[in-house]
Structures are given as structure tokens and as C-alpha cells.
Design an enzyme around this catalytic site. Structure first.
Site, PDB file in Angstrom:
ATOM      1  N   CYS A  53       0.837  -1.206   0.000  1.00 39.82           N
ATOM      2  CA  CYS A  53       0.000   0.000   0.000  1.00 39.82           C
ATOM      3  C   CYS A  53       0.868   1.251   0.000  1.00 39.82           C
ATOM      4  O   CYS A  53       1.733   1.415   0.867  1.00 39.82           O
ATOM      5  CB  CYS A  53      -0.921   0.006   1.217  1.00 39.82           C
ATOM      6  SG  CYS A  53      -1.978   1.469   1.295  1.00 39.82           S
ATOM      7  N   GLU A  79      -1.103  -2.545 -14.344  1.00 34.03           N
ATOM      8  CA  GLU A  79      -1.269  -1.957 -15.679  1.00 34.03           C
ATOM      9  C   GLU A  79      -1.806  -2.942 -16.715  1.00 34.03           C
ATOM     10  O   GLU A  79      -1.409  -2.924 -17.888  1.00 34.03           O
ATOM     11  CB  GLU A  79       0.055  -1.346 -16.147  1.00 34.03           C
ATOM     12  CG  GLU A  79      -0.068  -0.059 -16.934  1.00 34.03           C
ATOM     13  CD  GLU A  79      -0.772   1.085 -16.183  1.00 34.03           C
ATOM     14  OE1 GLU A  79      -1.351   1.937 -16.878  1.00 34.03           O
ATOM     15  OE2 GLU A  79      -0.742   1.131 -14.934  1.00 34.03           O
TER      16      GLU A  79
END
Length: 332
Positions: free
Chosen positions: A99, A202
Site C-alpha cells: 500500500c 497496468e
């Protein structure tokens, strides 16, 4: 056969969106938003609030297995909370070392732990020892904080601690979510460890998926924002893998949009039953904001919903676009 997983996305892929997305099909598993571990052993209701699927044999209503993610930096506390969570029989326990959020990183959690491979080892080892061997313990990491100097060392530490598989988000903390994703670095991690590595980062199309697998060398892939923007992405990838379709150019999304409208209505209904009505408009705006990257219809719908603040106003706008939902009063 390659497996496809839905990524944990704080503030976005909560139990409602997990429910709706897994109904479309194609997912082999999902990971929850993180449960923050800090200062105490959490009560069962905390785990069940973030992962209500624990009350359904740790599966979404569509039957997709749900792994619960923990985030924290203290090995003993993480172990104690993992032991408490294990009693609820999750499909697995995942540990968050990726994170990039400042609020998490300020307290030394998430991706900041990638500066300390030894602590990674101690956290995973403590968690692994605290839960039954039947419950898989996995980990998710980025490439590092600012650079890749410790990438391989971190992966080796997670493996040595007892993680049975590893998801690698192919960017550093500093890079956040900016393209590109460095899939070649996932390949370096995969070559350095003996446990399975899942590639992440991605993937927005079946072509991205194929390139990601080719560059990383990974069999399995985890998809995040691309799956939120296109709920049918994973299903299209699976269909292509099975040889059922052969896409050339951009797919026709009109049928997908017709299939998506009832899911938008269900998303709205589920949120009305879960949170105060005043918070529901913001959640539909959040998802429509992602969908407009894929669907022209979502662009115009988002534009009209964006300025609506009351439940009935949003219901009216959705209805004008053929998304049949119920108002707060109708559901009460």
C-alpha cells in the site's frame, strides 16, 4: 490454466463491488481491502465487516473464494490477529506490503516495510506459525519504496517466512499508480524464488494481459483498476484463452453496456442496504468515473450523476438512462 485474481483496492473494491464483479464471471479468487492491525487484537465483527463473505464460507455469492488481507508492522500483533481471523475460516490470509497511501506509510506500514526485509520475514513467519497449515498465507509487495535495490531481498524474505505465493505490483511506492508497470522486474523476482509469483499492474486489456505474462513469465495475473473500468475484462481474457474469441481491434461494447446496466442497479441496491443513503451517490459516482474509461454511455451518465447529491436525484438520472433502481423510500 492461467488464474486471474481481483486485486485488493482500498476504498474501491469493497464487498459490494466484489459481489457484482464476480457475478460477471472469470475470477479464480479475490482479495479484500486490508484490515488494519494496530495496537489490539480485533473483534470478529471487524473482519466480518470488511469481509462479510466470511459468513458465506469465505466466498462471494457467485462462489468465488475470498482471501482476507491484513496490514500492519508488528509481528506479534499481526500473528495474534491472524489467529483470530483464522478461526473464521478464510480462504486464505494475505499480508499487505504494497500500500502506497501516506496515511498508512506514516506509521511504517504497507510499502514502507520494503525497506526492512528482516521485518518482512518476522511478520510472515509469525503469521504462518499462528494459523493452521490448511490456511494459505500469501503476500503482496511492490518493487520497493524509491528504487529496486531491495526487491529481490524482500521477495526472498517473504518466501523464507512461509508465504506460499507472492503477488508483485510492478511499481515502487513512489511511483504509485503511474505507468508504466515494470513487468521485467516481476520476472527477476520470479526467477529468484521457488514459490508461485502472480503479476500485477497496468493490465487494461487482453493484449496487456498477454504482454504482462510474456514479459514477467508468470502464469497467473492479478487485475485491479482495469477490472473496475471494464467488468467484462477477465471474462474476455478467459474466453480468448479458451479460443472462444479472436478479437481484432476494439470490441463492440454495446451488448456489454446492456448487460452492465442491471449490475449498476444491483450495485446501487446493495449499497443502500449497507450504508447510510447519503453515502450511496458518492459510491455510484466513483464506479461510473472508472467505467467512463471504457463505455461512452458511462461518460454521459457520469456527467449527469456527478452534480446530483440526493438519492432521489440520482435515481431519476439513472432511470433516464435505463438503469432501473429503487429509491430509498421504496426499499425501506
Amino acid at each position: 490454466m492461467s488464474k486471474l485474481f481481483l486485486a485488493p483496492m482500498e476504498g474501491l473494491a469493497d464487498c459490494v463491488l466484489r459481489d457484482v464483479l464476480t457475478r460477471v464471471g472469470g475470477y479464480d479468487g479475490v482479495v479484500t481491502e486490508f484490515v488494519r492491525v494496530s495496537g489490539s487484537v480485533l473483534p470478529n465483527r471487524t473482519f466480518q465487516r470488511i469481509a462479510p463473505e466470511l459468513n458465506n464460507a469465505s466466498r462471494t455469492r457467485a462462489g468465488t473464494p475470498v482471501v482476507v488481507q491484513l496490514l500492519g508492522s508488528d509481528p506479534e500483533l499481526m500473528a495474534a490477529n491472524a489467529e483470530r481471523l483464522a478461526a473464521l475460516a478464510p480462504a486464505g490470509i494475505d499480508l499487505n506490503f504494497g500500500c502506497p497511501a501516506p496515511t498508512v506509510n506514516r506509521h511504517g506500514g504497507g510499502a514502507m516495510l520494503l525497506e526492512e526485509p528482516e521485518r518482512l520475514f518476522r511478520i510472515v513467519s509469525a503469521v504462518r506459525q499462528s494459523v493452521p497449515a490448511t490456511i494459505p498465507v500469501t503476500a503482496k509487495m511492490r518493487l520497493g519504496v524509491r528504487d529496486t535495490q531491495k526487491t529481490v531481498a524482500c521477495a526472498l524474505a517473504l518466501e523464507a517466512g512461509g508465504a506460499v505465493s507472492l503477488v508483485v505490483h510492478a511499481r515502487t511506492k513512489v511511483e504509485g499508480y503511474k505507468p508504466p508497470a515494470h513487468w521485467e522486474w516481476i520476472a527477476r523476482v520470479r526467477e529468484s524464488v521457488s514459490i508461485p509469483v502472480v503479476a500485477n499492474g497496468e493490465v487494461w486489456s487482453p493484449e496487456d494481459y498477454e504482454r504482462c505474462r510474456a514479459v514477467s513469465g508468470c502464469r497467473d495475473v492479478m487485475i485491479g483498476r482495469g477490472a473496475v473500468a471494464d467488468p467484462f475484462l477477465v471474462r474476455r481474457i478467459k474466453a480468448k484463452l479458451a479460443g472462444e474469441v479472436s478479437e481484432v481491434g476494439e470490441p463492440d461494447r454495446r451488448d456489454d453496456w446492456l448487460e452492465l446496466k442491471p449490475l449498476l442497479a444491483e450495485f446501487w441496491r446493495l449499497f443502500l442496504g449497507r450504508v447510510e443513503p447519503r453515502y450511496v451517490p458518492g459510491r455510484i459516482k466513483l464506479w461510473l468515473g472508472a467505467l467512463r474509461n471504457t463505455f461512452p454511455e458511462a461518460e454521459s451518465l457520469y456527467g449527469e450523476v456527478r452534480t446530483a447529491h440526493k438519492v432521489d436525484d440520482v435515481v431519476r438520472v439513472l432511470g433516464l438512462h435505463g438503469v432501473v433502481v429503487s429509491s430509498e423510500r421504496e426499499l425501506s
